[in-house]
Design a protein around this motif. Sequence first.
Motif, PDB file in Angstrom:
ATOM      1  N   ASP A 278      57.002  14.992  33.995  1.00  0.00           N
ATOM      2  CA  ASP A 278      56.104  15.367  32.903  1.00  0.00           C
ATOM      3  C   ASP A 278      56.775  15.261  31.538  1.00  0.00           C
ATOM      4  N   ASP A 405      48.993   1.085  42.591  1.00  0.00           N
ATOM      5  CA  ASP A 405      49.505   2.427  42.305  1.00  0.00           C
ATOM      6  C   ASP A 405      48.444   3.290  41.637  1.00  0.00           C
ATOM      7  N   SER A 406      47.683   2.709  40.709  1.00  0.00           N
ATOM      8  CA  SER A 406      46.637   3.473  40.032  1.00  0.00           C
ATOM      9  C   SER A 406      45.567   3.932  41.016  1.00  0.00           C
ATOM     10  N   LEU A 409      47.097   6.621  43.301  1.00  0.00           N
ATOM     11  CA  LEU A 409      47.300   7.893  42.622  1.00  0.00           C
ATOM     12  C   LEU A 409      45.995   8.673  42.526  1.00  0.00           C
ATOM     13  N   HIS A 413      45.428  12.374  44.187  1.00  0.00           N
ATOM     14  CA  HIS A 413      44.934  13.540  43.455  1.00  0.00           C
ATOM     15  C   HIS A 413      43.754  14.179  44.181  1.00  0.00           C
ATOM     16  N   THR A 457      53.912   9.102  44.932  1.00  0.00           N
ATOM     17  CA  THR A 457      53.123   8.038  44.297  1.00  0.00           C
ATOM     18  C   THR A 457      53.354   8.008  42.796  1.00  0.00           C
ATOM     19  N   ARG A 458      53.421   9.174  42.161  1.00  0.00           N
ATOM     20  CA  ARG A 458      53.702   9.230  40.720  1.00  0.00           C
ATOM     21  C   ARG A 458      55.059   8.622  40.416  1.00  0.00           C
ATOM     22  N   THR A 459      56.056   8.969  41.241  1.00  0.00           N
ATOM     23  CA  THR A 459      57.399   8.433  41.034  1.00  0.00           C
ATOM     24  C   THR A 459      57.397   6.916  41.156  1.00  0.00           C
ATOM     25  N   GLN A 461      54.949   4.905  40.694  1.00  0.00           N
ATOM     26  CA  GLN A 461      54.234   4.307  39.561  1.00  0.00           C
ATOM     27  C   GLN A 461      55.152   4.195  38.345  1.00  0.00           C
ATOM     28  N   TYR A 462      55.892   5.262  38.038  1.00  0.00           N
ATOM     29  CA  TYR A 462      56.831   5.207  36.920  1.00  0.00           C
ATOM     30  C   TYR A 462      57.896   4.141  37.154  1.00  0.00           C
TER      31      TYR A 462
END
Length: 499
Positions: A278, A405-406, A409, A413, A457-459, A461-462
């Motif tokens: 974040d 990834d989008s 994600l 969620h 998944t967030r990781t 994506q980054y």
Amino acid sequence: MKRLNASALVLLLGTCLAAAGCTTVGPNYTPPAEPSAKAGYAGDGGVRAALAEGPGAGWWKAFGSEQLDGFVARALAGNHSLAASRATLEEARQRIAAVAGKRLPQVDAQARAEYQRVNLAAFGFDGFGGANISNPEFDLYTVGGGVSYDLDLFGKNRRALEQARAQAQAQMRATQAAHLVIAGRVVAQVLAIAALNDRIATERKLLSEDERNVSLTQSRRKAGAGTLVEVLSAQGQLASDKASLPAMEQQLAEGRTMLAVLLGISPAELEPTGFGLDDFILPASVPVALPSALVHKRPDILEAEARLHAATAAVGVATAQLYPDITLGGSVTQATSDPDRITSSKFNAFDIFAGLTAPIFHGGTLKANKRGAEAEARAAAAEYQQVVTEAFGQVSGLLSSLESDSRELAARHETAEISDRSLYLSRRSFQVGNSGILQVLDASRSYQRARLALLETRTRQYQNVARLYVATAGGWIPEPPQNAPVQQAGTDTPGPKRP
């Protein structure tokens, strides 16, 4: 008069040969063909990718973290592998000067002092009438100098200089690529540490949820509505989840160690890294180089092209070795047995010469060298095409991953929200006696898996966004640290030229 004629002949020969010295044998370098109109990327990256000229300088600043910017700057200044790469680049540039110096006249000076004894018998002086003649002994002092010049009739030295310049260009591109890779590794490592911090924090929250389950079962048992089996089941899940925490903390310690190595410092010198995902901004749009621009910007592609240029020039060097080599020169010498008279013109001698060296028989070595150089040039051409193909494939895969990834994600969620609601309702149902503890534990495990999958998944994506920046950041050239060798203005290290 004979001396004048000989001198005139040598000078005339040198003038004629110098006029003919414009021949450069071997193939001239031709840049590889541009990508075809069909060449492109398999994916478009969705709304997060924008086809343009590619990222600019300092692409990592798009993540909006001053701490990340500081880590990258320190790595570019302190990483030892980069220091070695910059030193290798300086060596390649100095090699250009060394090769270029061979094209100029070579001037040498010499001085010698010696004590001689002349054996007159070796020259036929055995004495007259039986008389013995003693061999004279004397000091001899000699000073002088000479100059020689290789006419380079068939361009061996010119091709060698072309090769050295191309090799320096390749090393410069390799150094740029090394900077780009190190910056990418630092960004990836920082994001990995942030993800581990988030995962450890998530695990601790999940342990809190496990403790709530234990407390809930214990309360029901004290009220006479629960059993010891339910309590033990909840305690077993709590103990199982606690066991995974030390491994994550070890991964975090290893991640910090790797980051310190990238920065060129010891792990003990690394400051705290308590940030999470974040604390970074996920770039809304990544500028991706067009396929036609990628081959002109990505350092590894440009390095492969420069190596192709060097291999082509090496063919010219090997070809020129099959032809004669002519050298012009002269020398002046002062020699006397009296050092006080060494500057007198009476003891002066000089010579002017033209030398020819032509290969006649070398057992096939020279022709084999030429064929080997041609094979190496073909290999360099194939390697260039492979690097381009791999670059296009890498960008294509990362563009596809952005879109997937989008979508993933969004699904993660939704799954996390559902599992959160399911856990809440399971606990309420258990509290009123409508369900057993197993239902609560199952809902708790689903909630844990959903939360960890969302974080993973967030990781990813980054990380994929950072990797895409690296894959298309070919135009980026870092500013060298103050102690790094830089190319002076006017230094002639041209790379492959395009029409």
